[in-house]
Structures are given as C-alpha cells and as structure tokens.
Design a protein around this motif. Sequence first.
Motif, PDB file in Angstrom:
ATOM      1  N   ARG A  28       0.752  -1.322  -0.007  1.00  0.00           N
ATOM      2  CA  ARG A  28       0.072  -0.048  -0.081  1.00  0.00           C
ATOM      3  C   ARG A  28       0.686   1.412   0.008  1.00  0.00           C
ATOM      4  O   ARG A  28       0.417   2.291  -0.423  1.00  0.00           O
ATOM      5  CB  ARG A  28      -0.869  -0.012   1.218  1.00  0.00           C
ATOM      6  CG  ARG A  28      -1.856   1.142   1.141  1.00  0.00           C
ATOM      7  CD  ARG A  28      -2.683   1.250   2.666  1.00  0.00           C
ATOM      8  NE  ARG A  28      -3.903   2.205   2.653  1.00  0.00           N
ATOM      9  CZ  ARG A  28      -4.949   2.174   2.094  1.00  0.00           C
ATOM     10  NH1 ARG A  28      -5.511   1.084   1.788  1.00  0.00           N
ATOM     11  NH2 ARG A  28      -5.776   3.501   2.310  1.00  0.00           N
ATOM     12  N   LYS A  29       2.225   1.142   0.578  1.00  0.00           N
ATOM     13  CA  LYS A  29       2.905   2.490   0.568  1.00  0.00           C
ATOM     14  C   LYS A  29       3.199   2.821  -0.745  1.00  0.00           C
ATOM     15  O   LYS A  29       3.785   4.066  -0.804  1.00  0.00           O
ATOM     16  CB  LYS A  29       4.048   2.142   1.467  1.00  0.00           C
ATOM     17  CG  LYS A  29       3.524   1.970   3.058  1.00  0.00           C
ATOM     18  CD  LYS A  29       5.096   1.442   3.799  1.00  0.00           C
ATOM     19  CE  LYS A  29       4.560   1.077   5.046  1.00  0.00           C
ATOM     20  NZ  LYS A  29       5.770   0.691   5.943  1.00  0.00           N
ATOM     21  N   GLN A  30       3.311   1.919  -1.824  1.00  0.00           N
ATOM     22  CA  GLN A  30       3.678   2.226  -3.106  1.00  0.00           C
ATOM     23  C   GLN A  30       2.535   3.060  -3.738  1.00  0.00           C
ATOM     24  O   GLN A  30       2.562   3.277  -5.147  1.00  0.00           O
ATOM     25  CB  GLN A  30       3.924   1.276  -3.855  1.00  0.00           C
ATOM     26  CG  GLN A  30       5.269   0.181  -2.977  1.00  0.00           C
ATOM     27  CD  GLN A  30       5.627  -0.902  -4.042  1.00  0.00           C
ATOM     28  OE1 GLN A  30       5.376  -1.021  -5.115  1.00  0.00           O
ATOM     29  NE2 GLN A  30       5.912  -2.001  -3.164  1.00  0.00           N
ATOM     30  N   ALA A  31       1.396   2.894  -3.327  1.00  0.00           N
ATOM     31  CA  ALA A  31      -0.112   3.295  -3.937  1.00  0.00           C
ATOM     32  C   ALA A  31       0.016   4.703  -4.610  1.00  0.00           C
ATOM     33  O   ALA A  31       0.482   5.467  -3.862  1.00  0.00           O
ATOM     34  CB  ALA A  31      -1.229   3.015  -3.210  1.00  0.00           C
ATOM     35  N   VAL A  32      -0.617   4.884  -5.826  1.00  0.00           N
ATOM     36  CA  VAL A  32      -0.470   6.105  -6.586  1.00  0.00           C
ATOM     37  C   VAL A  32      -2.044   6.278  -6.785  1.00  0.00           C
ATOM     38  O   VAL A  32      -2.766   5.589  -7.190  1.00  0.00           O
ATOM     39  CB  VAL A  32       0.131   6.324  -7.852  1.00  0.00           C
ATOM     40  CG1 VAL A  32      -0.188   7.396  -8.525  1.00  0.00           C
ATOM     41  CG2 VAL A  32       1.595   5.844  -7.803  1.00  0.00           C
ATOM     42  N   SER A  33      -2.414   7.649  -6.429  1.00  0.00           N
ATOM     43  CA  SER A  33      -3.953   7.794  -6.646  1.00  0.00           C
ATOM     44  C   SER A  33      -4.389   7.915  -8.049  1.00  0.00           C
ATOM     45  O   SER A  33      -3.722   8.193  -9.017  1.00  0.00           O
ATOM     46  CB  SER A  33      -4.410   9.471  -5.934  1.00  0.00           C
ATOM     47  OG  SER A  33      -5.508   9.742  -6.050  1.00  0.00           O
ATOM     48  N   ARG A  44      -6.632   4.259 -18.012  1.00  0.00           N
ATOM     49  CA  ARG A  44      -5.552   4.992 -17.992  1.00  0.00           C
ATOM     50  C   ARG A  44      -4.649   4.630 -16.900  1.00  0.00           C
ATOM     51  O   ARG A  44      -3.291   4.296 -17.070  1.00  0.00           O
ATOM     52  CB  ARG A  44      -5.795   6.266 -18.206  1.00  0.00           C
ATOM     53  CG  ARG A  44      -6.197   6.733 -19.427  1.00  0.00           C
ATOM     54  CD  ARG A  44      -6.163   8.340 -19.718  1.00  0.00           C
ATOM     55  NE  ARG A  44      -6.923   8.982 -18.759  1.00  0.00           N
ATOM     56  CZ  ARG A  44      -7.828   9.475 -18.922  1.00  0.00           C
ATOM     57  NH1 ARG A  44      -8.713   9.091 -20.083  1.00  0.00           N
ATOM     58  NH2 ARG A  44      -8.486  10.134 -18.104  1.00  0.00           N
ATOM     59  N   ALA A  45      -5.039   4.668 -15.681  1.00  0.00           N
ATOM     60  CA  ALA A  45      -4.253   4.260 -14.501  1.00  0.00           C
ATOM     61  C   ALA A  45      -3.774   2.877 -14.401  1.00  0.00           C
ATOM     62  O   ALA A  45      -2.483   2.698 -14.469  1.00  0.00           O
ATOM     63  CB  ALA A  45      -5.200   4.999 -13.087  1.00  0.00           C
ATOM     64  N   ILE A  46      -4.490   2.017 -14.750  1.00  0.00           N
ATOM     65  CA  ILE A  46      -4.012   0.667 -15.014  1.00  0.00           C
ATOM     66  C   ILE A  46      -2.891   0.593 -16.251  1.00  0.00           C
ATOM     67  O   ILE A  46      -1.844   0.133 -16.063  1.00  0.00           O
ATOM     68  CB  ILE A  46      -4.905  -0.202 -15.033  1.00  0.00           C
ATOM     69  CG1 ILE A  46      -5.738  -0.428 -13.777  1.00  0.00           C
ATOM     70  CG2 ILE A  46      -4.609  -1.836 -15.560  1.00  0.00           C
ATOM     71  CD1 ILE A  46      -7.085  -1.058 -13.800  1.00  0.00           C
ATOM     72  N   ALA A  47      -3.377   1.138 -17.285  1.00  0.00           N
ATOM     73  CA  ALA A  47      -2.345   1.010 -18.085  1.00  0.00           C
ATOM     74  C   ALA A  47      -1.071   1.837 -18.167  1.00  0.00           C
ATOM     75  O   ALA A  47       0.099   1.395 -18.684  1.00  0.00           O
ATOM     76  CB  ALA A  47      -2.794   1.492 -19.471  1.00  0.00           C
ATOM     77  N   ALA A  48      -1.045   2.776 -17.344  1.00  0.00           N
ATOM     78  CA  ALA A  48       0.256   3.580 -16.864  1.00  0.00           C
ATOM     79  C   ALA A  48       1.332   2.698 -16.215  1.00  0.00           C
ATOM     80  O   ALA A  48       2.368   3.276 -16.246  1.00  0.00           O
ATOM     81  CB  ALA A  48      -0.090   4.736 -16.178  1.00  0.00           C
ATOM     82  N   GLY A  49       0.862   1.461 -15.502  1.00  0.00           N
ATOM     83  CA  GLY A  49       1.811   0.629 -15.042  1.00  0.00           C
ATOM     84  C   GLY A  49       2.184   0.805 -13.710  1.00  0.00           C
ATOM     85  O   GLY A  49       2.894   0.074 -13.313  1.00  0.00           O
ATOM     86  N   PRO A  50       1.811   1.569 -12.550  1.00  0.00           N
ATOM     87  CA  PRO A  50       1.872   1.794 -11.450  1.00  0.00           C
ATOM     88  C   PRO A  50       1.758   0.356 -10.640  1.00  0.00           C
ATOM     89  O   PRO A  50       0.715  -0.245 -11.003  1.00  0.00           O
ATOM     90  CB  PRO A  50       1.152   2.801 -10.624  1.00  0.00           C
ATOM     91  CG  PRO A  50      -0.030   3.095 -11.802  1.00  0.00           C
ATOM     92  CD  PRO A  50       0.483   2.871 -12.946  1.00  0.00           C
ATOM     93  N   ARG A  51       2.396  -0.069  -9.740  1.00  0.00           N
ATOM     94  CA  ARG A  51       2.490  -1.410  -9.065  1.00  0.00           C
ATOM     95  C   ARG A  51       1.115  -1.347  -8.389  1.00  0.00           C
ATOM     96  O   ARG A  51       0.490  -2.355  -8.142  1.00  0.00           O
ATOM     97  CB  ARG A  51       3.648  -1.761  -8.179  1.00  0.00           C
ATOM     98  CG  ARG A  51       3.280  -3.137  -7.544  1.00  0.00           C
ATOM     99  CD  ARG A  51       3.224  -4.322  -8.342  1.00  0.00           C
ATOM    100  NE  ARG A  51       3.128  -5.503  -7.770  1.00  0.00           N
ATOM    101  CZ  ARG A  51       2.181  -6.121  -7.464  1.00  0.00           C
ATOM    102  NH1 ARG A  51       0.914  -5.388  -7.753  1.00  0.00           N
ATOM    103  NH2 ARG A  51       1.859  -7.259  -7.220  1.00  0.00           N
ATOM    104  N   ALA A  52       0.708  -0.120  -7.546  1.00  0.00           N
ATOM    105  CA  ALA A  52      -0.355  -0.193  -6.825  1.00  0.00           C
ATOM    106  C   ALA A  52      -1.063   1.057  -7.029  1.00  0.00           C
ATOM    107  O   ALA A  52      -0.546   2.242  -7.307  1.00  0.00           O
ATOM    108  CB  ALA A  52      -0.031   0.107  -5.421  1.00  0.00           C
ATOM    109  N   LEU A  53      -2.591   1.191  -6.844  1.00  0.00           N
ATOM    110  CA  LEU A  53      -3.491   2.250  -7.052  1.00  0.00           C
ATOM    111  C   LEU A  53      -4.185   2.571  -5.800  1.00  0.00           C
ATOM    112  O   LEU A  53      -4.575   1.518  -5.168  1.00  0.00           O
ATOM    113  CB  LEU A  53      -4.343   2.021  -8.331  1.00  0.00           C
ATOM    114  CG  LEU A  53      -3.665   2.186  -9.785  1.00  0.00           C
ATOM    115  CD1 LEU A  53      -4.706   1.631 -10.549  1.00  0.00           C
ATOM    116  CD2 LEU A  53      -2.963   3.494  -9.927  1.00  0.00           C
ATOM    117  N   LEU A  54      -4.547   3.692  -5.568  1.00  0.00           N
ATOM    118  CA  LEU A  54      -5.116   4.236  -4.522  1.00  0.00           C
ATOM    119  C   LEU A  54      -6.406   4.856  -4.953  1.00  0.00           C
ATOM    120  O   LEU A  54      -6.372   5.742  -5.664  1.00  0.00           O
ATOM    121  CB  LEU A  54      -4.741   5.127  -3.435  1.00  0.00           C
ATOM    122  CG  LEU A  54      -5.377   5.599  -2.174  1.00  0.00           C
ATOM    123  CD1 LEU A  54      -5.714   4.595  -1.334  1.00  0.00           C
ATOM    124  CD2 LEU A  54      -4.471   6.843  -1.850  1.00  0.00           C
TER     125      LEU A  54
END
Length: 584
Positions: free
Chosen positions: A68-73, A93-103
């Motif tokens: 969770r500490k890696q999550a990007v809004s 778009r958020a998923i396609a952008a590639g961050p390991r975790a989303l908030l």
Amino acid sequence: MLANLASPRVARRTAMGGIGLLALALGVREAGAGPGSRSIGGTLPDPTRWPDWTPTPDAIRARLARLRKQAVSVRQFGARCDGITDDSAAFARAIAAGPRALLVDGPMRLSRPTIASRPLAVFGGGTGPHIIWDGADRDGAILFQPDGTDPSVFARDLALSGLHIVRADGQKPGGALIRATNVRGMTVADCRADRVSLATIGHLRARTYDRTKGSDTVDPAVLAGFSATDTDDLNEDIAIIGNTVDFGVYMGDVVRFNFARRVLVHGNKGRFARISWWGGGAKRQEGGMPQFLRRVRDAWIAENEICNVNGGIYGNNGQSIAVVRNTVWDTTDVSIDFEGCIDCIAANNTCRNAGNFVFSTFYVARNVRFENNQGEQNGTMADIATRLGAQPIGNPRGIYLTALRGAGFVGMRDAIDVTFANNTLVYSGTSGLGRCLPAYFNRLSFIGNTLRNVAMDLRDRGGQTLVMTRNTLTFDRSARNPVTLLAGSAPNGRVTANVIRIDSNQPEGSVALGYVAPVTASEVTITDNTVSGRQPLPLVIAASTPGAPVSVARNSGGRLLTDSATDTLSRSASGLPSAPAFAE
C-alpha cells in the motif's frame, strides 16, 4: 413393528502455479497430503492445523500494508472520484500507466469493466464507497485475465484491499468487484460489496467444457484440454479474507472459484451471498466418475458467516477441502454440501435451518467427514424460498439434518464413504421429529453424535457397511406417525453402545431400535444399546433369510422382539409385524 424397508425419497435440484502474493518460501505440499484420517479415499485435511500452503490472514495483511505504501492515486490519471462523473476511462489509463499499486480515495463511478493483465494492487482510501458500479449486471468492475486466449497462460498477482463497491442507484443488484480468469496469485481482503457480488474465478478451458460429452470412461475436462494426470493447469494461490457482502436480494456471491487449487476463504460475511466451487460436473456422465481428477483442490474455508442463499458453502468435484468453524443459516437448499467430492471435511461449523438438508453429500462422496458440527432445524423452512423471493429447490420440508444422495452411483464400489462423528443434531420445531436421510452407501458411519428429537433411520436397500456406535438420542416430543428412532439394514452392520432416551410418548407401533438384516447379510452385531425414559419402546431385530449371521447381546431397557430366544436369529423377518413407513 419395524417400518417399511424402503427409505423415503426426497426430490431435490437436478444439477446443480505461479509465485504470487500467496506463495510461501516453504513450498506447497501435494494435494491431499498431511495429517488426518484415512478411509476409502486418501488423507483428510487436518481441521486443527493451519494449512501449510497458504500464509495466515495476518501475514497476508502485512504484505498488503507494505504494498500500500507504493500506491498512487487514480486522481493523477484524471479520475474525478466525485460519484457522478464516469471515471471508467481514467481508471483504465491508471492501470495502463503501469504503477504497481493504485489508491481510490473517493467514489469512482464506473460504467464498464476495466481489464488488467499485469501485477496490480488497488486499495481503498478514506471511508468509501470507492466504486459505484453502473455497468452491466453480469460484468465485473475489474476483469483480471491474461492477454490473448491461450488457456495455459495465467495473469499473476492481483490484490484488492479496503475497497467498498456499491451498485448504482436505480440499477438492480448485479455485477461483481472482480471477475478473474486464469489467475495465479490473487487476494481480495477487507473489502465491502453492497448489492454487488465480490469475486468469481474462472478458467479459459471451461469455455469448451461440454458436460454432454462425458461418460464412465471419458472425462469432459480432459476433452476441454485439462490434464488427465496432474493439476498444474489450474488457477492457484487465491485468498478471499475479511470481506463483507450484502447482495440485498437472492442471490450473489462472496466467491465462486472454478478449476482452482490452494484457495483460502476466511473471515468473510455474506448476506444473500454464498461461497461455492466447481471443479467439473459431478454427475456420472458429466465428469463425476471417481477415477477422474477433482479440479478444485486444497481449499480452506473457515470462519465465514453466510445466510439467505441456496447453499451456504458447497461445490462440485473438490478434493482436500476443509470447511471449518463457519456459521450458516436460513438457506433454501443446503447449509454445507459436498458434491462429487473426495477427501473433504466439515468440522466445528454451526448451521441452522435449511430448506432441504443441513449437512449433505451428493454423487461421489469418497472419504467425506462431518465432525464436531452443530446442526439445527426449527421446522419453519418449508416456505423459505417464498420468503426470500426464490423458487423452491426440490420439496423443502426443513426437517433433515443429514442426507446422502448417491444419484447415478448406486452399486458402484468405493464411491460413497461418509462419516458423521461427534456432531450435535437438533430438531427444535414445535411438533414432530427431525431426521437423517440415507441413500446408497459403501460405508456410512455415525459415531459419537448427540441427537435431540432427530430420528436416525438409516435403512436403505443399497447400503453396504453401516456403523452406528456411541450415539445418544433423546426425545422429549412425539412423532406425528409411528417411527423407528434408530435403524439400519446394511448387510455389514455394527450397532453398539447407543443410548436412546424417550421422554415423550411416541405413536403406537413405534420402535426404539430396529434392524433388518438383508438376504446378503455377512455380519451384523447389535450389542450394548440402552433404551430408557418414559416409554421404553421395543427393539425389533429381523433377518430376511434363515440363519443370517446377526448377533444380538447385552441390549437393555426395551423389549427385544425377534423370532428366536437365542442371540442369533434363525428365521425370516416375515413373521414380524411392521409399522407404517416414517411419515414426518
């Protein structure tokens, strides 16, 4: 005086590895290995020992906290999160952008599914709701699946935590938070779903699984491309923990997992939402033959609370499944049910009120054990389907505590071996008695159970080996019709050290303990049973052929009726009067 040998029949429904978040450094044991009891099948899971193939919920949550500490809004990708704007495109778009975790830190309205195929974690922030599902009622807000259509490829490592999803106002209940296909490494933890199901897990090969192509020698799962010899082609390493689902109407899912192994379902609450699995068709001609692989394996289903569904916890063609310390109530069909399952155990569960059966097996049931459970019927479930706005399943009467239904497998060797041990079974209705319903079995054992106002008449023409020992039956109310309180008819029988206490007068013609040794009898022992109370009903022991090897000794409290004064019967049962069939 003994009831008609034919057991009453009850109509019922017609059919019913990668290294991911859950992978352990310890490795994974073979399916079915580990401590436990042995019988016709393999080894049972040990219900007192946490399985070594999955981390504990605390360990899983600790990993999620680090992730969770890696999550990007999702707001960084254009999501408004105002509950009004359709944020479907922004979430994609958020998923396609590639961050390991989303908030997700606000109400994100979604009108269509978002597909993900890479490792991903999505967390809810704040109080929620985090997702307002405004899409189709058969879709999931998130579809997790591999790219392409190759059924040997799996999407890996999905985690959903702390999300609250609700159905959009004006839409009927439907949809799901997550629909996963071909997944390895998936966790759904501490989420909430209102008027939406939580999770379903499917397999691409299921799309070509044709039940009509099966036979006694042809497994339709193999025709669909599954291996005939190993289970390395299944979904695996799945954890569904600490979630709350209120579908609002009959009915949705906490989780449905198909063709999967190493599945943890722990600490969830489901109202109008069930827990179920499917490892292939359980009917004889649909993939249910006992020599075929069971394709749901190694599942630990524990400490869940489920109500207002067809079945609380049930499924087809599973092996090494443990159902432990769950609470299930008010189901239209069954509380806990194993269908076509092998090496499975239900232990320390509390189940109340099922339209048909509280604890049951259907089709193949090889080495299935119900142990230390509490089961109750209160006699009010005949109309439960109507009350829940559903269609009745079979002919619900709400009086059966246990049931075996061997449809299609009668006479098959080593197909049905079921044990009920140390359970408490209670009928608390205002009148009449509850009962246990038999059917064909290779071996059926009732050992050390406590039954209150429940008749245990286990006679069935096809039963082979029957063990009834150290059970305690008490009756403080009367049956509506003449009844045999404890009975059997298998050619191999052991009826020993049972206690029957009768504190309410039963109808004339009733019997405390009855046994009919069939023509094929090889050894029947009826010893050390005790009948006590206000009405010490008789013990009726009958043989269907002269000289049947039936030993009767040291039984007390009830008048023994046989055709001989000796301990071994020597005459046919035809000389004994019979009571009407049980008609509760």
